[in-house]
Design an enzyme around this catalytic site. Structure first.
Site, short mmCIF file in Angstrom:
data_model
loop_
_atom_site.label_atom_id
_atom_site.label_comp_id
_atom_site.label_asym_id
_atom_site.label_seq_id
_atom_site.Cartn_x
_atom_site.Cartn_y
_atom_site.Cartn_z
N ASP A 137 60.54 48.52 17.70
CA ASP A 137 59.78 48.64 18.85
C ASP A 137 59.06 48.45 20.04
O ASP A 137 59.57 47.93 20.55
CB ASP A 137 58.25 50.06 18.65
CG ASP A 137 57.69 50.87 18.75
OD1 ASP A 137 57.19 51.02 19.13
OD2 ASP A 137 58.54 52.85 17.37
N HIS A 193 52.70 52.02 20.90
CA HIS A 193 52.83 52.55 20.29
C HIS A 193 53.83 52.08 19.31
O HIS A 193 53.50 52.49 18.09
CB HIS A 193 54.59 53.08 21.14
CG HIS A 193 55.66 54.19 20.66
ND1 HIS A 193 57.07 53.97 19.73
CD2 HIS A 193 55.04 55.49 20.53
CE1 HIS A 193 57.59 54.64 19.36
NE2 HIS A 193 56.43 55.92 20.03
N SER A 375 57.95 60.17 16.83
CA SER A 375 57.87 58.93 16.25
C SER A 375 56.84 58.97 15.69
O SER A 375 56.15 58.12 15.21
CB SER A 375 56.92 57.88 17.89
OG SER A 375 58.23 58.05 18.62
#
Ligand SMILES: [Ca+2]
Ligand SMILES: [Ca+2]
Ligand SMILES: [Ca+2]
Length: 438
Positions: A137, A193, A375
């Site tokens: 990520d 994120h 996600s």
């Protein structure tokens, strides 16, 4: 999004009561009763007549008695005028409700309709201990509810400009921020994120801080592939191989290989790129790693998104708080399962709550935030896989292969029209199936 195919998929991005048996036999083991006498009660007489003996004081002026026939003793005690109440001192089983203050807001873990049934999964024993989940990520970001569960990692971003750390691939996976001022799509602040995803996998539990992760004793290996404007297939493929324990030229061997890989990323592609499929095959077939990927957030058939359309992955769609497929979630035959991804609009609290950083560009304070997206769904699955594998270890059974993981992942069925694969992830049933499997 032209700079790299992969973009972030985060949008903004029983209580079980065991009643004491009431069999009247002298051979029976003693059972306990809680009794409260009224003031001036003939306590000695009451104990004798009810065939009980004193064990301990209880709260509120009551006391605990023991009897070989609790039901009869209670009947005798209640028939007296000097007893306020008498009841079995029943035994409650542990239900794993953590002390983390944000747990009540993490509906995606426990709510009857939209949640994954996490407490009853934990109640079966596993916490993810000894398991590593690679979060491929945006990299690592410090957070008090996550720091202790990070281990190892690497930065696979080849492009120094999008990496923002002044060089290509390097050993420091720190997330440098992925804010843009409009170079690729609309200007937006840093997403952090990878931190949000990592927190859903393994944020610390029972530390009286924030929320918790699905597998709070597992370790997250932060593997950085997404920078400003996303990440390339070449970098992501290398990260997949390395995360699972494979060799990548020019990169030191991974001291912390992971059996579960989480890829909360994707982009449009009519087919799975060969480079990506080869990497997945290596991770899966050579290293036994289970690869969990996001279905994508474009409300289209996931066959047009990659790595969602690759073979041998567990493609995860998203559900909302009402257990419908989320409005943005991709769907279709390539979706293996769905998990809570939430919907932050119109109600922010209906998103998935996890660890976050407050910095609009570079890191600032540690916070928690609701995000929505496939996600956010994906790490629910990856975390449950870690629980399943830990449960296997606890029961002295071999780790599940990727095919076995998919077989034993269980879900609450959703209407076929949802096109959500098996349905909504069921952590309790998945752990039970992992334990029961040979
Ligand atoms: Ca770098
Ligand atoms: Ca770096
Ligand atoms: Ca916590």
């Amino acid at each position: 999004m032209r700079a790299g195919i992969a973009a972030l998929l985060g949008a903004v991005m029983a209580l079980t009561v065991t009643p004491l048996s009431a069999v009247a036999q002298d051979e029976e083991p003693e059972q306990e009763i809680i009794v409260k006498f009224r003031e001036g009660a003939s306590r000695g007489d009451a104990l004798e007549k009810s065939r009980t003996r004193a064990v301990a004081d209880s709260s509120d002026g009551a006391e605990v008695l023991a009897s070989r026939d609790a039901a009869e003793s209670i009947r005798v005690l209640l028939a007296r005028g000097d007893v306020e109440y008498a009841e079995p001192n029943i035994v409650l089983q542990a239900t794993a409700v953590p002390n983390d203050p944000l747990w009540p807001q993490q509906w995606h873990y426990w709510e009857a309709v939209g949640g994954i049934g996490l407490s009853p999964a934990w109640d079966q024993g596993p916490s993810g201990l000894g398991q590593r989940v690679a979060v491929i990520d945006t990299g690592r970001t410090a957070h008090p509810d996550m720091n202790a569960n990070y281990v190892g990692g690497y930065d696979f971003i080849s492009n120094a400009a999008t990496a923002r750390d002044g060089n290509g691939r390097d050993a420091n996976p720190m997330d440098q921020g992925d804010w843009t001022t409009g170079t690729c799509g609309p200007a937006r602040p840093s997403s952090w994120h990878g931190l949000h995803v990592a927190g859903t996998v393994a944020a610390l539990r029972n530390n009286a801080t924030g929320g918790t992760g699905v597998a709070p004793s597992a370790k997250v290996v932060p593997v950085r592939v997404l920078g400003m404007c996303g990440g390339t297939i070449a970098d992501i493929a290398a990260a997949i191989v390395w995360a699972a324990g494979g060799a990548v030229p020019g990169v030191p061997a991974n001291a912390f290989p992971a059996r579960t890989l989480n890829l909360s990323l994707g982009g449009p592609s009519a087919s799975c790129p060969v480079t990506l499929q080869n990497a997945i095959n290596t991770a899966r077939n050579v290293h036994g790693a289970t690869v969990v990927v996001a279905a994508g957030n474009d409300a289209v058939n996931a066959s047009g998104a990659t790595p969602a359309n690759c073979a041998g992955v567990i493609t995860t769609g998203a559900t909302d708080r009402q257990a419908n497929r989320a409005s943005y979630s991709n769907f279709g035959a390539s979706v293996e399962i769905c998990a809570p991804g939430g919907e932050t609009s119109p109600v922010v609290a209906n998103g998935v709550l996890s660890t976050m950083n407050a910095g609009a560009t570079v890191p600032a304070g540690s916070i928690y935030k609701h995000y929505q997206g496939t996600s956010m769904a994906t790490p629910h699955v990856a975390g449950v896989v870690a629980l399943m594998q830990h449960a296997r270890v606890q029961h002295a059974k071999p780790l599940l292969t990727p095919a076995q993981v998919l077989l034993h992942l269980k879900a609450k069925a959703l209407p076929p029209a949802a096109q959500c694969g098996k349905g909504l992830l069921d952590a309790r049933a998945s752990v039970a199936a992992a334990i029961a499997a040979p």
